[in-house]
Design a protein around this motif. Structure first.
Motif, short mmCIF file in Angstrom:
data_model
loop_
_atom_site.label_atom_id
_atom_site.label_comp_id
_atom_site.label_asym_id
_atom_site.label_seq_id
_atom_site.Cartn_x
_atom_site.Cartn_y
_atom_site.Cartn_z
N THR A 40 0.79 -1.18 -0.15
CA THR A 40 0.14 0.04 0.02
C THR A 40 0.81 1.32 -0.07
O THR A 40 0.77 1.88 -0.92
CB THR A 40 -0.86 0.02 1.32
OG1 THR A 40 -1.48 -1.25 1.12
CG2 THR A 40 -1.81 1.15 1.16
N LEU A 44 1.28 4.30 -3.05
CA LEU A 44 1.03 5.64 -2.53
C LEU A 44 2.39 6.39 -3.00
O LEU A 44 2.12 7.54 -3.53
CB LEU A 44 0.86 5.66 -1.11
CG LEU A 44 -0.54 5.16 -0.73
CD1 LEU A 44 -0.72 5.33 1.07
CD2 LEU A 44 -1.67 5.85 -1.14
N SER A 48 2.54 9.49 -5.75
CA SER A 48 2.98 10.68 -5.46
C SER A 48 4.06 11.06 -5.95
O SER A 48 4.44 12.47 -6.19
CB SER A 48 2.98 10.64 -4.05
OG SER A 48 4.70 10.96 -3.38
N TYR A 80 -7.46 -1.09 -2.72
CA TYR A 80 -6.62 0.04 -3.47
C TYR A 80 -5.63 -0.53 -4.12
O TYR A 80 -5.46 -0.19 -5.34
CB TYR A 80 -6.17 0.94 -2.13
CG TYR A 80 -4.96 1.65 -2.63
CD1 TYR A 80 -5.03 2.88 -3.29
CD2 TYR A 80 -3.63 1.31 -2.24
CE1 TYR A 80 -4.00 3.51 -3.79
CE2 TYR A 80 -2.43 1.95 -2.68
CZ TYR A 80 -2.88 3.32 -3.40
OH TYR A 80 -1.76 4.12 -3.60
N ARG A 451 -9.86 4.23 -2.66
CA ARG A 451 -8.80 4.65 -1.44
C ARG A 451 -10.14 4.41 -0.52
O ARG A 451 -10.88 5.12 -0.20
CB ARG A 451 -8.16 6.04 -1.53
CG ARG A 451 -7.04 6.30 -1.94
CD ARG A 451 -6.76 7.60 -2.22
NE ARG A 451 -6.80 7.99 -3.69
CZ ARG A 451 -5.32 7.38 -4.35
NH1 ARG A 451 -4.41 7.21 -3.74
NH2 ARG A 451 -5.33 7.95 -5.65
N ILE A 455 -6.43 5.16 4.69
CA ILE A 455 -5.04 5.64 4.03
C ILE A 455 -4.76 7.18 4.37
O ILE A 455 -5.71 7.87 4.12
CB ILE A 455 -5.15 5.58 2.63
CG1 ILE A 455 -5.29 3.80 2.30
CG2 ILE A 455 -4.16 6.11 2.01
CD1 ILE A 455 -5.14 3.67 0.86
N SER A 497 -0.90 1.78 6.47
CA SER A 497 -1.13 3.08 5.44
C SER A 497 -1.36 4.06 6.47
O SER A 497 -2.01 5.04 5.73
CB SER A 497 -2.12 2.67 4.57
OG SER A 497 -3.15 1.83 4.78
#
Ligand code: MIC
Ligand code: SF4
Length: 642
Positions: A40, A44, A48, A80, A451, A455, A497
């Motif tokens: 996870t 992410l 990002s 996710y 999501r 998270i 997360s």
């Protein structure tokens, strides 16, 4: 001059740096894998960084760790990962399909290729002749985006095997023998290359048991040649086309050679609470056993399960023992069922768990208070099973079954059998329906990433200044594992997360007041002994301290993956030049780190502790220096570096 296998694969993948041991080498990565407990965060981070479609030959997202869904968190994370994988070109192995390393070996590993995975046991694929590394999620995210993976060019130990294993002595005993010889820090800075005539007697699943536990040596990786055994295995998996032969040159050089005569080994066992605490099984004869677990990425292949089933056939387990069996993959489980071996396992009184990590990471099946648990796994760190005072021993499936039957630690050779007749099938049952393909590039834009509310935001790395004035909030001893730093288990893993929530459990095994103290201090420094951060690849063991304000960790030495994760998080990993300085420091001291700017170039920074001035080593590659200056790999990548 001739080359060993490691040099051959590195040379074929080198995109920067140098092949001189100790220097930084940048490698092109052919394949990546993630699992859900680290995945996870890795995805992410991938998002990002603004990365789009993966550039690797094959990237696979597995769901195998957080499979107990006692709330919405794990299910949300799985959803996710499934959606983000579909969008970005990653194959998705559904929960129930098996443990990442077992499935990757069966279905995706390719000799001669490179693989990195957000799990420390990724070198399991070395059993197939892959050069595979465990890495933090950020490094995996960068590699998925087509960036290189940077390693310190390792030295190479050759383990020269001769002879053949005798009945009831197994690949697991080879792993325990090398741990006995080298210890949990003996592999740091090395790849272990297995060779010699004895190698020919070991099948790919047996080799994978051995490369798997190279992680416990602290080794950068472990690898076997790709030979007839490899071809046979790939052919049985319907993947003969993936076979390429791979061997070291006759005049290849090694930094060290260790000889092991397979015929001289006997069943071994690692005692609580370290995998290198190894003695013979017979020396513990008669120790009462409460629980036995067969499975994990070390020993959950079809071969292991068939051997366990053959030994259990017609027998029942002792009344005081609880036995769990977790097959490594759906392929293993269906073949056990089809062959009837599953019935033999169930008839013995065993409890069947799903094809996942399960008890290995404390995801259920924790032992009773003070219980003795014999496990075919790879780690027996204090508290990892989920029961703080349990005593966990590591053994082969054969020793596990013998002990489950008698109720006490038992050398399987004393069961009165000559041998177990089990061999690999000509053809495995092939059904990849639980591996979902990604969307096509054209359809990807339409895929929505889903999501859940668990998270939370990623912690932000801070650029290093020239000095840090901070309290020493925690002083620790040698061999601190990532299970000490950021414990796992069924209760904590759902927050992987959610860093703010996860931080409440940081260092819970050593000192549960640490999170509050660190927060109150604002910024702080941690001091550790030798081999700090051994064990897993979880970058949470760096991201959570970052969140709690830790700016530097000073230790006698570091484990490879954790040191890289600290740099990636923008935390300075520093080592004592004079080990006596370690003794002079105590928790609560006010410390000042000075001359960081110049020190990053010169390799030395200073620590002022009261009247005492200490020299700390701060030797980093130019790239690592730039990452530290940027406040971590995420910031560095966002600045446009790859
Ligand atoms: C482990 O065996 O400790 C784990 C759980 O697989 C870890 C990864 C993690 O913490 O999620 C590992 O080995 O890297
Ligand atoms: Fe899973 Fe255990 Fe293997 Fe880690 S060591 S990947 S928790 S089975």
């Amino acid at each position: 001059m001739g080359r060993n296998i490691v040099e051959k694969i590195v040379a074929a993948h080198l995109v920067g740096g140098s092949m001189v041991p100790g220097e930084e080498a940048a490698l092109r990565i052919d394949q990546t894998l993630t699992q859900d407990a680290t995945g996870t965060m890795a995805y992410l981070e991938f998002e990002s960084m603004g990365l789009d479609r993966v550039k690797t030959e094959r990237s696979v997202a597995y769901i195998d760790h957080n499979t107990l869904q006692s709330g919405f968190e794990n299910a949300d994370d799985h959803r996710y990962i499934q959606s983000v994988a579909k969008k970005h070109g990653i194959w998705f192995s559904r929960p129930g399909n098996g443990i990442c390393h077992q499935v990757h070996l069966e279905r995706f590993g390719v000799p001669g290729k490179t693989l990195i995975g957000s799990d420390s046991h990724t070198p399991t694929a070395g059993g197939l002749g892959m050069l595979a590394f465990g890495a933090g999620g950020l490094d995996v995210a960068v590699a998925m985006g087509g960036g290189a993976y940077y390693i310190t060019m390792p030295k190479v130990i050759k383990v020269e095997l001769s002879g053949a294993l005798r009945p009831f002595v197994t690949a697991k005993d080879v792993s325990l023998e090398i741990l006995r010889i080298l210890s949990v820090k003996g592999g740091v800075g090395y790849v272990i290359e297995w060779g010699g005539e004895g190698v020919k007697t070991l099948s790919v699943p047996e080799r994978a048991t051995i490369t798997n536990m190279g992680a416990e040596l602290g080794a950068t990786s472990s690898i076997f040649p790709s030979d007839e055994q490899t071809r046979k295995f790939l052919q049985a998996q319907g993947r003969e086309g993936d076979f390429v032969p791979l061997a070291s040159d006759p005049d290849a050089k090694y930094d060290r050679v260790i000889e092991i005569d397979l015929s001289a080994l006997e069943p071994l066992i690692a005692c609580p609470h370290m995998p290198d605490n190894v003695v013979t099984v017979s020396s513990l004869k008669g120790t009462k056993v409460d629980q036995v677990c067969i499975g994990s990425c070390t020993n959950s292949s079809l071969l292991d399960m068939l051997k366990a089933a053959a030994l259990l056939k017609g027998r029942t387990i002792a009344p005081g023992v609880s036995l769990s069996v977790s097959p490594g993959s759906k392929q293993v489980l269906t073949m056990l069922a089809d062959s009837g071996a599953l019935s033999d396992i169930l008839a013995s009184g065993a409890r069947l768990l799903e094809c996942a990590c399960g008890p290995c990471i404390g995801m259920g099946f924790s032992p009773n208070s003070g219980g003795v648990s014999l496990r075919t796994f790879n780690r027996n760190f204090l508290g990892r099973s989920g029961t703080a005072d349990a005593r966990v021993y590591l053994v082969s499936p054969e020793t596990a079954v013998a002990s489950a039957i008698t109720g006490e630690i038992t050398d399987p050779r004393t069961l009165g059998l000559d041998k177990i007749e089990v061999s690999l099938p000509e053809r495995f049952k092939i059904d990849d329906s639980a591996v979902l393909p990604p969307a096509s590039p054209e359809e990807a834009a339409e895929v929505e990433v889903l999501r859940g509310p668990n998270i939370k935001e990623l912690p932000q790395g801070r650029a290093l200044g020239d000095s840090v004035s901070a309290e020493l909030t925690l002083k620790l001893g040698d061999n601190i594992t990532t299970d000490h730093i950021m414990p796992a288990g069924a209760k904590i893993l759902p927050y992987r997360s959610n860093i703010p929530k996860l931080s409440e459990f940081c260092f819970g095994v050593c000192d549960s007041s640490f999170p509050e103290r660190a927060k109150a201090a604002g910024q702080s420094i941690i001091v550790g002994g030798a081999n700090y951060g051994q064990g897993s690849s979880r970058e949470h063991a760096a991201l959570v301290p970052l969140y709690l304000g830790v700016r530097a960790v000073i230790a006698k030495s570091f484990a490879r993956i954790h040191a890289a994760n600290l740099v990636n998080a923008g935390i300075l990993p520093l080592t004592f030049k004079d080990p006596a300085d370690y003794d002079a420091l105590k928790q609560g001291d006010r410390l000042a780190l000075c001359g960081i700017d110049a020190g990053l170039e010169s390799g030395t920074v200073y620590l002022q502790a009261g009247e005492r001035r200490m020299e700390l080593s701060c030797a980093f590659s130019p790239r690592q220096r730039a990452i530290l200056r940027a406040g971590g790999l995420l910031n560095y990548t966002k600045e446009g570096h790859r």
